[in-house]
Motif scaffolding. Structure first.
Motif, mmCIF file in Angstrom:
data_model
loop_
_atom_site.group_PDB
_atom_site.id
_atom_site.type_symbol
_atom_site.label_atom_id
_atom_site.label_comp_id
_atom_site.label_asym_id
_atom_site.label_seq_id
_atom_site.Cartn_x
_atom_site.Cartn_y
_atom_site.Cartn_z
ATOM 1 N N VAL A 157 0.861 -1.186 0.075
ATOM 2 C CA VAL A 157 -0.046 -0.117 0.003
ATOM 3 C C VAL A 157 0.849 1.236 -0.068
ATOM 4 O O VAL A 157 2.167 0.977 0.297
ATOM 5 C CB VAL A 157 -1.083 -0.025 1.253
ATOM 6 C CG1 VAL A 157 -1.849 -1.101 1.368
ATOM 7 C CG2 VAL A 157 -0.109 0.053 2.519
ATOM 8 N N PHE A 158 0.164 2.326 -0.457
ATOM 9 C CA PHE A 158 1.042 3.566 -0.311
ATOM 10 C C PHE A 158 0.925 4.216 0.970
ATOM 11 O O PHE A 158 0.475 3.833 1.994
ATOM 12 C CB PHE A 158 0.372 4.661 -1.310
ATOM 13 C CG PHE A 158 0.529 4.368 -2.675
ATOM 14 C CD1 PHE A 158 1.645 4.252 -3.371
ATOM 15 C CD2 PHE A 158 -0.639 3.773 -3.412
ATOM 16 C CE1 PHE A 158 1.933 4.076 -4.795
ATOM 17 C CE2 PHE A 158 -0.342 3.554 -4.890
ATOM 18 C CZ PHE A 158 0.893 3.617 -5.583
ATOM 19 N N PHE A 179 5.274 12.207 -4.821
ATOM 20 C CA PHE A 179 5.662 13.686 -5.317
ATOM 21 C C PHE A 179 4.722 14.768 -4.329
ATOM 22 O O PHE A 179 3.797 14.418 -4.084
ATOM 23 C CB PHE A 179 5.397 13.899 -6.856
ATOM 24 C CG PHE A 179 5.951 13.004 -7.761
ATOM 25 C CD1 PHE A 179 7.302 13.390 -8.156
ATOM 26 C CD2 PHE A 179 5.489 11.656 -8.099
ATOM 27 C CE1 PHE A 179 7.810 12.433 -9.139
ATOM 28 C CE2 PHE A 179 6.219 11.009 -8.728
ATOM 29 C CZ PHE A 179 7.406 11.600 -9.542
ATOM 30 N N HIS A 180 5.358 15.821 -4.356
ATOM 31 C CA HIS A 180 4.882 16.910 -3.585
ATOM 32 C C HIS A 180 5.228 18.268 -4.032
ATOM 33 O O HIS A 180 6.055 18.869 -4.311
ATOM 34 C CB HIS A 180 5.525 17.046 -2.096
ATOM 35 C CG HIS A 180 4.999 18.105 -1.184
ATOM 36 N ND1 HIS A 180 5.509 18.991 -0.361
ATOM 37 C CD2 HIS A 180 3.461 17.953 -0.695
ATOM 38 C CE1 HIS A 180 4.588 19.534 0.344
ATOM 39 N NE2 HIS A 180 3.411 19.107 0.089
ATOM 40 N N THR A 181 4.033 19.047 -4.205
ATOM 41 C CA THR A 181 3.819 20.423 -4.620
ATOM 42 C C THR A 181 2.644 21.246 -4.562
ATOM 43 O O THR A 181 1.334 20.463 -4.485
ATOM 44 C CB THR A 181 4.082 20.519 -6.178
ATOM 45 O OG1 THR A 181 4.532 22.037 -6.820
ATOM 46 C CG2 THR A 181 3.072 19.835 -7.240
ATOM 47 N N PHE A 182 2.488 22.551 -4.445
ATOM 48 C CA PHE A 182 1.527 23.221 -4.367
ATOM 49 C C PHE A 182 0.489 22.785 -3.123
ATOM 50 O O PHE A 182 -0.822 22.645 -3.470
ATOM 51 C CB PHE A 182 0.714 23.003 -5.812
ATOM 52 C CG PHE A 182 -0.163 24.215 -6.076
ATOM 53 C CD1 PHE A 182 0.358 25.591 -6.127
ATOM 54 C CD2 PHE A 182 -1.415 24.419 -6.513
ATOM 55 C CE1 PHE A 182 -0.009 26.714 -6.491
ATOM 56 C CE2 PHE A 182 -2.200 25.342 -6.533
ATOM 57 C CZ PHE A 182 -1.613 26.692 -6.757
ATOM 58 N N GLY A 183 0.910 22.228 -2.169
ATOM 59 C CA GLY A 183 0.192 21.747 -0.994
ATOM 60 C C GLY A 183 -0.392 20.706 -1.102
ATOM 61 O O GLY A 183 -1.542 20.111 -0.389
ATOM 62 N N GLN A 187 1.078 9.842 -5.592
ATOM 63 C CA GLN A 187 1.820 8.714 -5.290
ATOM 64 C C GLN A 187 1.747 7.519 -6.341
ATOM 65 O O GLN A 187 0.684 7.473 -6.977
ATOM 66 C CB GLN A 187 1.651 8.198 -3.942
ATOM 67 C CG GLN A 187 0.185 7.931 -3.732
ATOM 68 C CD GLN A 187 -0.369 7.787 -2.209
ATOM 69 O OE1 GLN A 187 0.624 7.873 -1.206
ATOM 70 N NE2 GLN A 187 -1.566 7.389 -2.032
ATOM 71 N N ARG A 188 2.812 7.100 -6.702
ATOM 72 C CA ARG A 188 2.712 5.987 -7.800
ATOM 73 C C ARG A 188 4.090 5.059 -7.617
ATOM 74 O O ARG A 188 5.024 5.283 -6.745
ATOM 75 C CB ARG A 188 2.705 6.314 -9.115
ATOM 76 C CG ARG A 188 4.072 7.338 -9.343
ATOM 77 C CD ARG A 188 3.940 8.034 -10.743
ATOM 78 N NE ARG A 188 3.496 7.030 -11.676
ATOM 79 C CZ ARG A 188 3.558 7.342 -13.105
ATOM 80 N NH1 ARG A 188 3.446 8.671 -13.329
ATOM 81 N NH2 ARG A 188 3.330 6.472 -14.126
#
Length: 562
Positions: A157-158, A179-183, A187-188
């Motif tokens: 699981v993620f 990945f994280h951006t713009f709040g 996920q992959r």
């Protein structure tokens, strides 16, 4: 309710609050200690808020410098490279590519396992017949159907608890990317390299940071192996670049061009996601020389500057982009059919303003503009080179091995300071020699260039005359024969002299043989005495000229001659 029970419930509520307060969130793990100034964001499609809980037990979080990073990978540490194709026009897609770089001699095979490359070093870690596996990711996965694998392996699981997608080949994707951006986060799973795109319609114009954390799948927990980040840009101006080319320009990057020679301008719009494919694009040029405004529908155009000086070039690119029509609010009527909508966000740059027009036949569309400007200089230069004469030079005996050819060359406009000659094969494709020399030309562009050819044959000659800013080329095909020495020339003259003597002798003989004689008139008294002399000379001539066959024999019909 008794006081003891109320105290017990209060303690439970306090523990719950403390537990919720202490829960690790995506923002805590992925922001690397940075907090965002914005408190609200427009949602990105397929992304989730970074305020969700992070499963730190299954996905441990290590600070930078934690000694466990050194042991997270066999024989070294993995690094990650994050690339982006930004800047991206708002509304288009921006694409990111993550590439994992393993320690020396390690690579990913077709089954997703990390192996040592064969023959990578002089002392391979195993026999030459087989490669050694660094990580065999599939050895711990039981043979199970797609339906019950998730229930049997709760760690598939993620970080937010969502199960891995079970599409074909999912077992070979043994890395987890968050990945994280713009709040928000995305996920992959993937292999050693992964690519994904984000639509920028809901991202504020300006610079943003994309961060990614990579985990390798394990038996009971997933181990962090690398992190990376990259800055990407979202803009409401069409990203573009302009390249300028001129035939006789020596340095296309110095913004100096030649008068009276066309300059070609080629516009490249940066649109890797093909967002503008269905748009109507126009190019408005102002070349700065007083020639006026020029509007074109092609990305390539040309212009000739007829004056010397410094000029400012300006270009405006406009795209009319078709978009779905938005409903018009009755409470905000406009005097025309044009509807203007605006949205303001917390950003480092200005607010996004979109102008939308509603057409009954063609639907709605918005306008986007791009701008380019630069200064250029126009000067005199060499415009044309001509080879007006080619002469083979007579050589001495010491130069007999080479053939010398003189090329007489002229040019127009400026005077050259250097000359280069390229000798190639007859197709002008394979260069055989290149010779460059400085030259001094004072008044008129007329000079003679002498070049040596080692072997006879047919050659392609390219002669280039140049100065500091310009150059021009002339080409010709030439057939070179082996040169003759002075001794050879003398022998030719002796042969020609002897041939002339023999020709004179032969001409005299032919003249004597084919000459026609006129009858000699004489009186009757001399006839009998001369007939005997004539008979004597006839016998003498028959001895030395036995093949004589005159066309008109002498005294042929004369009566009395036997």
């Amino acid at each position: 309710m008794s006081a003891a029970m109320r105290r017990h419930l209060g303690l439970l509520l306090l523990a719950q609050v403390l537990l919720c307060t202490a829960a690790t969130r995506f923002q805590d793990v992925l922001s690397h200690g940075r907090t965002s100034a914005a408190t609200s964001y427009r949602k990105l499609q397929g992304w989730s808020s970074d305020q969700n809980k992070w499963n730190e037990k299954l996905y441990p979080f290590w600070e930078e410098g934690d000694p466990r990073w050194k042991d997270s990978w066999k024989d070294g540490q993995v690094t990650a490279k994050l690339d982006t194709d930004s800047p991206a026009l708002v509304g288009s897609n921006v694409t990111f590519v993550v590439t994992l770089q393993f320690p020396k001699c390690q690579k990913e095979d077709n089954d997703g396992n990390i192996i040592y490359e064969r023959n990578c070093t002089r002392d391979p870690p195993a026999s030459q017949d087989q490669q050694v596996y660094v990580y065999n990711w599939t050895e711990w996965i039981d043979n199970c159907g797609w339906e019950n694998c998730t229930s049997n392996h709760s760690h598939d699981v993620f970080p937010d608890g969502r199960p891995f997608p079970h599409y074909p080949g999912w077992r070979k994707r043994n890395f987890v990317y968050v990945f994280h951006t713009f709040g928000q986060y995305y996920q992959r799973t993937g292999r050693s390299s992964t690519t994904f795109s984000v639509n920028t319609a809901n991202i504020t114009v300006g610079k943003h940071v994309m961060a990614v954390s990579i985990y390798r799948r394990g038996h009971s927990t997933h181990i962090p192996i690398a992190r990376a980040s990259a800055v990407y840009v979202v803009t409401d101006k069409i990203p573009l670049s302009v390249t300028m080319f001129q035939k006789h320009d020596r340095n296309i990057s110095d913004s100096i061009f030649i008068k009276d020679s066309p300059v070609t301008f080629d516009v490249k719009i940066h649109d890797p996601s093909y967002y503008l494919n269905n748009s109507a694009i126009s190019y408005k040029w102002n070349f700065g020389d007083g020639s006026g405004l020029f509007v074109a529908s092609s990305s390539t155009t040309s212009h000739t500057y007829t004056l010397q000086g410094n000029f400012t070039l300006n270009l405006t690119v406009q795209a009319i982009i078709p978009v779905p029509c938005k409903p018009v609010t009755p409470t905000a009527p406009l005097p025309t059919s044009a509807v203007t909508t605006g949205a303001s966000f917390n950003s480092d740059s200005s607010t996004i303003i979109e102008t939308m027009e509603d057409s009954p036949d063609e639907g709605c569309h918005i306008y986007r503009n791009g701008y380019y400007g630069t200064g250029i200089s126009v000067i005199e230069g060499i415009l044309e080179v001509n080879i007006i004469q080619m002469t083979t030079i007579q050589m001495t005996e010491s130069q007999a091995e080479n053939s010398l050819v003189d090329f007489v060359v002229t040019c127009q406009e400026s005077l050259p300071t250097d000359v280069c000659t390229v000798v190639s094969d007859p197709t002008c494709q394979v260069s055989k020699s290149v010779v460059c020399d400085p030259v001094t030309v004072k008044n008129e562009c007329l000079l003679t260039i002498r070049r040596a050819f080692e072997e006879p044959g047919t050659y392609c000659i390219n002669i280039t005359l140049g100065d500091d800013t310009s150059q021009a080329l002339a080409s010709a095909l030439i057939s070179v024969n082996r040169g003759s020495s002075s001794g050879t020339t003398e022998g030719v003259f002796i042969f020609l002299g002897l041939l002339a003597v023999f020709a004179a002798i032969g001409a005299f003989i032919l003249y004597k043989r084919y000459k026609q004689y006129k009858p000699i008139e004489r009186n009757t008294g001399q006839a009998e005495n001369q007939e005997g002399l004539t008979t004597y000379f006839s016998k003498f001539k028959a001895i030395f000229f036995s093949s004589n066959t005159e066309r008109n024999p002498l005294l042929k019909g004369k009566p009395g001659i036997v």
